[in-house]
Design a protein around this motif. Structure first.
Motif, short mmCIF file in Angstrom:
data_model
loop_
_atom_site.label_atom_id
_atom_site.label_comp_id
_atom_site.label_asym_id
_atom_site.label_seq_id
_atom_site.Cartn_x
_atom_site.Cartn_y
_atom_site.Cartn_z
N TYR A 93 -32.92 -2.88 44.62
CA TYR A 93 -34.39 -3.20 44.52
C TYR A 93 -34.67 -3.97 43.05
O TYR A 93 -35.42 -5.01 42.93
CB TYR A 93 -35.06 -2.08 44.19
N TYR A 94 -33.80 -3.69 42.11
CA TYR A 94 -33.84 -4.50 40.73
C TYR A 94 -33.27 -5.92 40.89
O TYR A 94 -33.50 -6.78 40.30
CB TYR A 94 -33.38 -3.39 39.66
N ALA A 99 -36.33 -10.36 38.53
CA ALA A 99 -36.87 -11.82 37.90
C ALA A 99 -38.33 -11.89 38.03
O ALA A 99 -38.90 -12.32 36.82
CB ALA A 99 -36.17 -12.77 38.80
N GLY A 100 -39.13 -11.49 39.05
CA GLY A 100 -40.39 -11.28 39.06
C GLY A 100 -41.13 -10.51 37.97
O GLY A 100 -41.91 -11.00 37.30
N PHE A 101 -40.60 -9.49 37.95
CA PHE A 101 -41.05 -8.40 36.88
C PHE A 101 -41.12 -8.93 35.48
O PHE A 101 -41.85 -8.72 34.31
CB PHE A 101 -40.36 -7.02 36.67
N PRO A 146 -32.88 -1.45 35.98
CA PRO A 146 -33.76 -2.23 35.20
C PRO A 146 -33.44 -2.76 33.99
O PRO A 146 -33.54 -3.90 33.53
CB PRO A 146 -35.23 -1.28 35.03
N GLY A 147 -32.57 -1.81 33.08
CA GLY A 147 -32.15 -2.14 31.90
C GLY A 147 -31.15 -3.25 31.82
O GLY A 147 -31.49 -4.21 30.92
N ARG A 446 -39.76 -3.22 32.08
CA ARG A 446 -40.27 -3.83 30.49
C ARG A 446 -39.92 -2.80 29.66
O ARG A 446 -40.22 -3.01 28.56
CB ARG A 446 -41.63 -4.24 30.88
N ALA A 447 -39.56 -1.58 30.15
CA ALA A 447 -39.54 -0.47 28.96
C ALA A 447 -38.65 -0.71 27.79
O ALA A 447 -39.19 -0.45 26.62
CB ALA A 447 -38.97 0.50 29.70
#
Ligand SMILES: O=CCCC(=O)O
Length: 470
Positions: A93-94, A99-101, A146-147, A446-447
């Motif tokens: 998923y990530y 790239a979009g996020f 995500p990180g 984004r965290a």
């Protein structure tokens, strides 16, 4: 606490590890900082390729990873395989969406007197991840996917009872192709966390765990002025209204309460039922809790395996004993079976009052508190009466009730006619004493980013704009 694999089904210590000496911890933090300097310049395509490779390894080695989880913390082998599969899905998923996020976000340049204005999401640097044993792969992947896609480096301090899973994770990212030092496991005790967090090369911290650990990490992070994300405990309410499909709700209630042998922060724990349907719900719920098979977690037919440790089981026993002493009634379960392993049966306790510890505290085992209330107002008041605010569940077929529940439940997530679940696609986190910050989804990506404002004034060069456009 010693760093060791102790099998909860047998109580036997299978492997022990020495904690890293301080010079080695420093060396690894240094390696993370060095790796970050070049890793932050890698492209999203390259990171996505590595993240997809990690997903492929998790899929190919699902059985090996699952067996490790079951041996180290006792979850059923079926649940362990599902956890590994969920981790692979989150990595993919990530790989697809990061790239979009994290793309530059255009802003209204004219309104701020600029030729160009936009927001750029940039990684912070090495992030310390202090993670728990209950979902030993998933909780780490939830931060790492995500990180790392955002360009950060990860330093994992895992729970001391899942060292082999922690080492598997380090090896996973290395084998997937991530550069040396981008993701490392630190086999250290909790006493060494402060030293790592105070290291100026470490830029942020994420913690999933209990309140005391959260408070101590958050206070060091505050003292160092480093960002932190905390996902702490929960004692999620599960409201059943008069309009609910009661048999479905009862089935889901038993599944949720016994998820992960009753050791999930987002298991429903407090069952709050409107009196019109309370008898029907109680009977169906108790029946389903009784029907669950407790036993060897390696056996595919087992529903509920052992609790993680002897201490974990006696903590649960103490909470039940305290409630019973003060007048609560055990409707099923409530006594440990004889024999080895830290087993505890699915248990329902009725008549829980605010004087009892169980009313306020999280029970980390398959024990449900059952409450009867007059109406929806009372149900919501009781749901919100305690300090936690992680997940919440409610069952209703009435649209007006649904809207009230969505609006008024004090929780990071509300699930209507379903049970709280974490999905890569949805933000995850809590309010009140369940922590702050969000993981997963766009928020998770984004965290650990510097949300950098870019303002470019008028001039010859700025006319050749390569800034993002709306
Ligand atoms: O223990 C809490 C988290 C569980 C999950 O993310 O599914």
């Amino acid at each position: 606490m010693t760093i060791a694999t102790t099998n909860p089904a047998t109580g036997e210590v299978e492997r022990t590890f020495d904690p890293l000496p301080e010079p080695e911890i420093d060396r690894r933090v240094g390696r993370a900082a060095d790796a970050f300097r070049s890793y932050r310049r890698t492209g999203m395509d390259e990171r996505a390729r590595w993240m997809n490779a990690a997903a492929d390894i998790l899929d190919a080695e699902r059985d090996r990873a699952a067996a490790l989880l079951t041996r180290e913390m006792g979850k059923t082998i079926t649940a362990a395989r599902a956890e590994a599969a969920k981790c692979a899905a989150a990595c993919r998923y990530y790989a697809e969406h990061a790239a979009g996020f994290l793309a530059d976000r255009p802003a209204d340049a004219e309104a701020v007197g600029a030729a160009r204005a936009y927001v750029r999401y940039q990684p912070l640097g090495p992030v310390l991840a202090v993670m728990p044993w209950n979902f030993p792969l998933w909780q780490v992947i939830r931060f790492a996917a995500p990180g790392l896609m955002a360009g950060n480096a990860g330093l994992l301090k895992h729970a001391s009872n899942v060292p082999q899973t922690a080492l598997f994770l380090e090896e996973l990212f290395r084998r997937a192709g991530f550069p040396e030092g981008v993701f490392q496991t630190l086999l250290i005790g909790s006493g060494q966390v402060e030293r790592v967090l105070r290291d100026p090369r470490v830029r942020a911290v994420t913690l999933t765990g209990g309140e005391p650990a959260g408070r101590s990490v958050a206070s060091v992070a505050a003292d160092e002025l480093k960002p932190s994300v905390l996902e702490l405990g929960g004692s999620d309410p599960f409201v059943v209204t008069a309009s609910a499909d009661v048999p479905r709700a009862a089935e889901a209630a038993a599944t949720s309460r016994c998820l992960n042998n009753g050791q999930s922060c987002i298991s429903a724990k407090r069952f709050i039922v409107v009196e019109d349907v309370a008898d029907e719900f109680e009977q169906a719920f108790v029946e389903r809790m009784r029907a669950l098979t407790v036993g060897d977690p390696m056996d595919e037919s087992t529903d509920v395996g052992p609790l993680v440790s002897e201490q974990g089981r006696s903590d649960v026993e103490d909470l039940v004993a305290d409630a019973v002493k003060q007048g609560a009634t055990v409707l099923c379960g409530g006594a440990r079976p004889p024999g080895k392993g830290w087993y505890y049966p699915p248990t329902v306790v009725a008549g829980v009052t605010p004087d009892m510890r169980m009313y306020h505290e999280e029970v980390f085992g398959p024990v449900a508190s059952l409450f009867r209330v007059r109406d929806l107002d009372e149900a919501i008041d009781l749901a919100n009466a305690i300090g936690f605010g992680l997940g919440s569940n409610a069952w209703t077929d009435d649209p007006r009730e649904r809207e009230r529940l969505v609006d008024d439940m004090e929780a990071g997530q509300v699930f209507i006619n379903g049970t709280t679940t974490s999905y890569p696609q949805l933000p995850f986190g809590g309010v009140k004493r369940s922590g702050y910050g969000r993981e997963l989804s766009r928020e998770g990506a984004r965290a650990f980013c510097n949300v950098k404002t870019v303002w470019i004034g008028h001039g010859a060069e700025s006319a050749e704009s390569d800034a993002p456009t709306e």
